[in-house]
Design an enzyme around this catalytic site. Structure first.
Site, PDB file in Angstrom:
ATOM      1  N   SER A  34       0.807  -1.223   0.000  1.00 38.34           N
ATOM      2  CA  SER A  34       0.000   0.000   0.000  1.00 38.34           C
ATOM      3  C   SER A  34       0.841   1.273   0.000  1.00 38.34           C
ATOM      4  O   SER A  34       0.332   2.336  -0.348  1.00 38.34           O
ATOM      5  CB  SER A  34      -0.943   0.014   1.208  1.00 38.34           C
ATOM      6  OG  SER A  34      -0.208  -0.058   2.422  1.00 38.34           O
ATOM      7  N   ASP A 323      -2.507   8.930   7.132  1.00 37.70           N
ATOM      8  CA  ASP A 323      -3.392   8.149   8.003  1.00 37.70           C
ATOM      9  C   ASP A 323      -2.500   7.506   9.061  1.00 37.70           C
ATOM     10  O   ASP A 323      -1.405   8.001   9.321  1.00 37.70           O
ATOM     11  CB  ASP A 323      -4.229   7.140   7.203  1.00 37.70           C
ATOM     12  CG  ASP A 323      -3.378   6.158   6.393  1.00 37.70           C
ATOM     13  OD1 ASP A 323      -2.186   5.967   6.718  1.00 37.70           O
ATOM     14  OD2 ASP A 323      -3.912   5.571   5.429  1.00 37.70           O
ATOM     15  N   HIS A 326       0.389   5.416   6.481  1.00 37.53           N
ATOM     16  CA  HIS A 326       0.954   5.882   5.224  1.00 37.53           C
ATOM     17  C   HIS A 326       1.341   7.359   5.283  1.00 37.53           C
ATOM     18  O   HIS A 326       0.585   8.169   5.813  1.00 37.53           O
ATOM     19  CB  HIS A 326      -0.039   5.645   4.089  1.00 37.53           C
ATOM     20  CG  HIS A 326      -0.547   4.249   4.021  1.00 37.53           C
ATOM     21  ND1 HIS A 326      -1.745   3.866   4.613  1.00 37.53           N
ATOM     22  CD2 HIS A 326      -0.019   3.133   3.445  1.00 37.53           C
ATOM     23  CE1 HIS A 326      -1.926   2.573   4.406  1.00 37.53           C
ATOM     24  NE2 HIS A 326      -0.902   2.109   3.708  1.00 37.53           N
TER      25      HIS A 326
END
Length: 359
Positions: A34, A323, A326
């Site tokens: 991610s 977040d 990340h």
């Protein structure tokens, strides 16, 4: 007078505009999770998706699927390499687009097949490698023969960054996975490296020669894992970072092993040290907040990612994390720039991406 202006106009449109230099390498292939996924999970039944606001709020046309408010590190690196546009997600790229490189990364993916399974669908590293093999077959067809394809691919940059989920969404999640009980940290790092080595060897066998291996960052200091103390506010979780460092040290050994192969130029990006420096000296990078996300507050609060249409903090350029895991675009720009052009000798071994591209 009018006729004179018309002549000047005709001359102006006839003159060529500024010519943009060609990229430093013909293509850039990306494998990961991610941290660099830019939309491959959009069409997958998965909780690990970011194709909704406030993700990508700085992108015109809506969020493309990256886990940031804007650029990811590979977006930054692609710009520094001289590409006109960002490297497309494999899910959206076919045909001639493959010749410029594609992004195979998938959120929640890991080196191990079971990693991230509690989040639903994802393309494991093995799956990403197989997608690359399929892409190579198409490139061979477009370039005419295997030798032409091999020569072309040997000039490209390949970036691989896996392992974060193998710790956060596997080893340190004992309620779901048994690896924490089956392996000591040393044994687990060895098991990961053994499998990782085999997967990366497949990339080499299919043309990868200039390979960037990105180490796992200082995950124990991300908002998703920070432990709160009564007096000091927040502290990093040492048992997580210690385990990750065992893995990272083995990655350096892996780079040395691969560099013995014919034509191989492998390098290691020390994401752990880069993160550590940013967290230790945030003000020097224009950052103010490193212990919480601009949206998404942490595993203990049950919210790792931004909720759909959640209102983020107004001063996102001052946050390291977008977040609970990340980085923001501001953080990614710092990490991407230091990966491309090392700021200190500990950032990259044996060379940074800029020098790798010149080989």
């Amino acid at each position: 007078m009018a006729s004179t202006l018309w002549v000047f106009f005709l001359i102006a449109i006839a003159l060529p505009g500024p010519v943009r230099p060609a990229p430093q390498v013909p293509c850039y292939f990306i494998f990961g999770d991610s941290l660099v996924d830019n939309g491959n999970n959009n069409g997958i039944a998965s909780l690990a998706r970011a194709n909704y606001l406030p993700y990508g709020i700085v992108f015109r046309g809506g969020p493309p699927g990256g886990f940031s408010n804007g650029l990811t590190t590979v977006d930054v690196i692609s710009q520094l390499l001289g590409f006109d546009d960002y490297i497309p997600a494999y899910a959206n790229a076919r045909g001639q687009a493959l010749l410029g490189g594609v992004n195979f990364a998938s959120a929640a993916a890991g080196i191990r097949e079971e990693t991230g399974q509690q989040l639903g669908g994802r393309i494991t590293f093995s799956g990403q490698v197989q997608n690359y093999v399929q892409a190579v077959n198409q490139i061979v067809e477009m370039l005419g023969d295997e030798d032409s394809a091999a020569n072309y691919l040997s000039k490209c940059i390949f970036q691989v960054g896996m392992g974060s989920n193998d710790y956060l969404n596997n080893y340190f999640m004992p309620a779901v996975y048994s690896t924490g009980r089956q392996y000591t940290p040393e044994q687990y790092a060895d098991a990961l490296i053994q499998q990782y080595s085999q997967q990366i060897r497949t990339l080499y066998n299919y043309g990868a020669r200039k390979v960037v291996i990105v180490g796992v960052g200082q995950v124990g200091c991300s908002p998703s894992e920070l432990a709160q103390l009564s007096s000091d506010g927040f502290t990093c979780i040492d048992r997580i970072d210690s385990a990750i460092q065992l893995f990272n040290r083995r990655l350096i050994q892996l780079v040395n092993q691969f560099n013995r192969l014919d034509g191989a130029h492998f390098t290691f990006i020390n994401a752990f040290n880069i993160f550590q420096d940013i967290i230790t000296n945030p003000a020097s990078y224009g950052l103010r907040v490193t212990n919480r996300g601009c949206c998404g507050v942490g595993r203990n609060n049950g919210q790792i990612t931004c909720l759909p249409y959640q209102t983020p903090c107004p001063n996102r350029a001052e946050y390291l994390f977008w977040d609970a895991f990340h980085p923001t675009e501001a953080g990614n720009i710092i990490i991407g720039r230091r990966s491309y052009s090392a700021q200190s000798s500990s950032d990259a071994y044996p060379m940074d991406i800029r020098h790798l591209a010149q080989i």
